[in-house]
Enzyme design. Structure first.
Site, PDB file in Angstrom:
ATOM      1  CG  ASP A 123      -2.277   0.640   0.894  1.00  0.00           C
ATOM      2  OD1 ASP A 123      -2.291   1.882   0.805  1.00  0.00           O
ATOM      3  OD2 ASP A 123      -3.298  -0.064   0.760  1.00  0.00           O
ATOM      4  CG  ASP A 124       0.409   6.129   0.546  1.00  0.00           C
ATOM      5  OD1 ASP A 124       1.432   6.337  -0.130  1.00  0.00           O
ATOM      6  OD2 ASP A 124      -0.404   7.025   0.860  1.00  0.00           O
ATOM      7  CG  ASP A 157      -6.615   6.207  -2.104  1.00  0.00           C
ATOM      8  OD1 ASP A 157      -7.776   6.642  -2.199  1.00  0.00           O
ATOM      9  OD2 ASP A 157      -6.120   5.812  -1.037  1.00  0.00           O
ATOM     10  NE  ARG A 214     -12.926   1.096   0.596  1.00  0.00           N
ATOM     11  CZ  ARG A 214     -12.204   2.005   1.258  1.00  0.00           C
ATOM     12  NH1 ARG A 214     -10.891   2.064   1.106  1.00  0.00           N
ATOM     13  NH2 ARG A 214     -12.801   2.843   2.074  1.00  0.00           N
ATOM     14  CG  ASP A 244     -10.223   4.658   4.298  1.00  0.00           C
ATOM     15  OD1 ASP A 244     -10.717   4.433   3.183  1.00  0.00           O
ATOM     16  OD2 ASP A 244      -9.234   5.387   4.471  1.00  0.00           O
TER      17      ASP A 244
END
Length: 336
Positions: free
Chosen positions: A86-87, A165, A222, A226
């Site tokens: 991920d990030d 994202d 999504r 979150d």
């Protein structure tokens, strides 16, 4: 009064996109059933201090060790076939000569292609995180204005999955940018499952999101907030899908998956029975199964929940018919 150049940039971007493509060019053969994968975010977030947290920082070491556990401990055999960073994997700058994204030189000393090769040698697929904005959510370089360069870079690193994202961008920019970036990914010729966060920035409901269009661009998306490592957060998401599944069901199927976010099972916020609730609902929703847990020391009860073959079979049903909430009263719900 100060005037912003953003609307002019948006108009330019839209016109440029219309010249580049007349329609989305998504690879429809990918993700015929909900993706099953390991993802770093829920467990490790943006942990980058490898001096203080040598075993838990986002690094080549972490990804290699988790991938080895996926291969050797039965996760791959059960269907969890992709590992995703991920990030927070990159430097805070682009390469000054090529404008390419640069992996953190200390945490990923051998680069992403080398790591991808190792993951592939284990029989796994390799995924990464990107963002269509001016920065990622953790303020690392993102892809607005660098769409073709970044899509080409990801393909040359031989990734198989991209979580994309939308931090630091507007919904109008995302509408153009997600399709543009997806087309550049497809132009590379590499098969890359494309996971988009676009609906979550709009509210997720069909009256807010053009899901027919989105289904022509992305393989999963999504819809809602979150998830956090708590039963309260989990219940909010379950209730949202329970309230809205009648509207959402018709927009999903092979290669088009609603994503209620990562599984919390094996971390700190859920009891055993709460973990069973999440796994059961995610299976019935035909949701991507995205584990985010330390596979090096996962407890046996959590392992049994995540590897339950009958629950996975429900989730991976090729008919791709999602379940829904039949009714709810006085704290009791019935799903089918």
């Amino acid at each position: 009064m100060h005037f912003s150049a953003k609307p002019l940039f948006l108009l330019f971007l839209t016109i440029t996109n219309l010249k580049l493509t007349k329609c989305a060019r998504k690879n429809t053969s990918l993700a015929p059933t909900p993706p099953m994968l390991w993802m770093s975010w829920q467990r490790y977030r943006c942990t980058i201090d490898c001096d203080q947290f040598p075993n838990d920082c986002i690094s080549e070491k972490l990804i290699r060790e988790q991938a080895e556990r996926m291969k050797n401990d039965g996760w791959l055999q059960a269907g969890y076939d992709t590992i995703v960073i991920d990030d927070c994997w990159n430097m805070h700058y682009r390469d000054p000569e090529t404008n390419r994204l640069v992996p953190d030189v200390e945490r990923f000393p051998n680069g992403m292609k080398h790591l991808a090769d190792y993951v592939h040698s284990l029989g796994l697929k390799f995924g990464m995180y990107g963002d269509y904005g001016t920065f990622t959510c953790e303020r690392y370089p993102a892809s607005m204005g660098y769409e073709k360069i970044d899509a080409t870079t990801f393909a040359e690193w031989e990734i198989d999955y991209l979580k994309f994202d939308g931090c630091f961008s507007t919904p109008e920019e995302q509408r153009v940018g997600y399709e543009l970036f997806g087309n550049y990914l497809n132009d590379t010729g590499r098969n890359i499952v494309y996971s988009c966060s676009y609906p979550a920035y709009l509210g997720g409901l069909p009256e807010q999101v053009d899901y027919n269009w989105l289904g022509s661009v992305c393989h999963q998306w999504r819809n809602y907030y979150d998830i956090d490592d708590s039963f309260y957060s989990l219940l909010k998401i379950i209730e949202w899908y329970g309230d809205n599944m009648d509207k959402l069901r018709k927009f999903m199927g092979p290669g088009r998956w609603h994503d209620p976010d990562m599984l919390l099972v094996g971390n700190f916020g859920l009891t055993e029975w709460q973990s069973k609730i999440q796994m059961s609902i995610w299976a019935m929703l035909a949701a991507p199964l995205q584990i985010s847990v330390d596979l090096r020391d996962i407890d046996q009860k959590s392992r049994d929940i995540l590897l339950n073959p009958l629950v996975i079979q429900v989730n991976q049903d090729k008919l791709a018919i999602p379940g829904y909430r039949i009714g709810s009263r006085a704290g009791f719900e019935m799903w089918a």
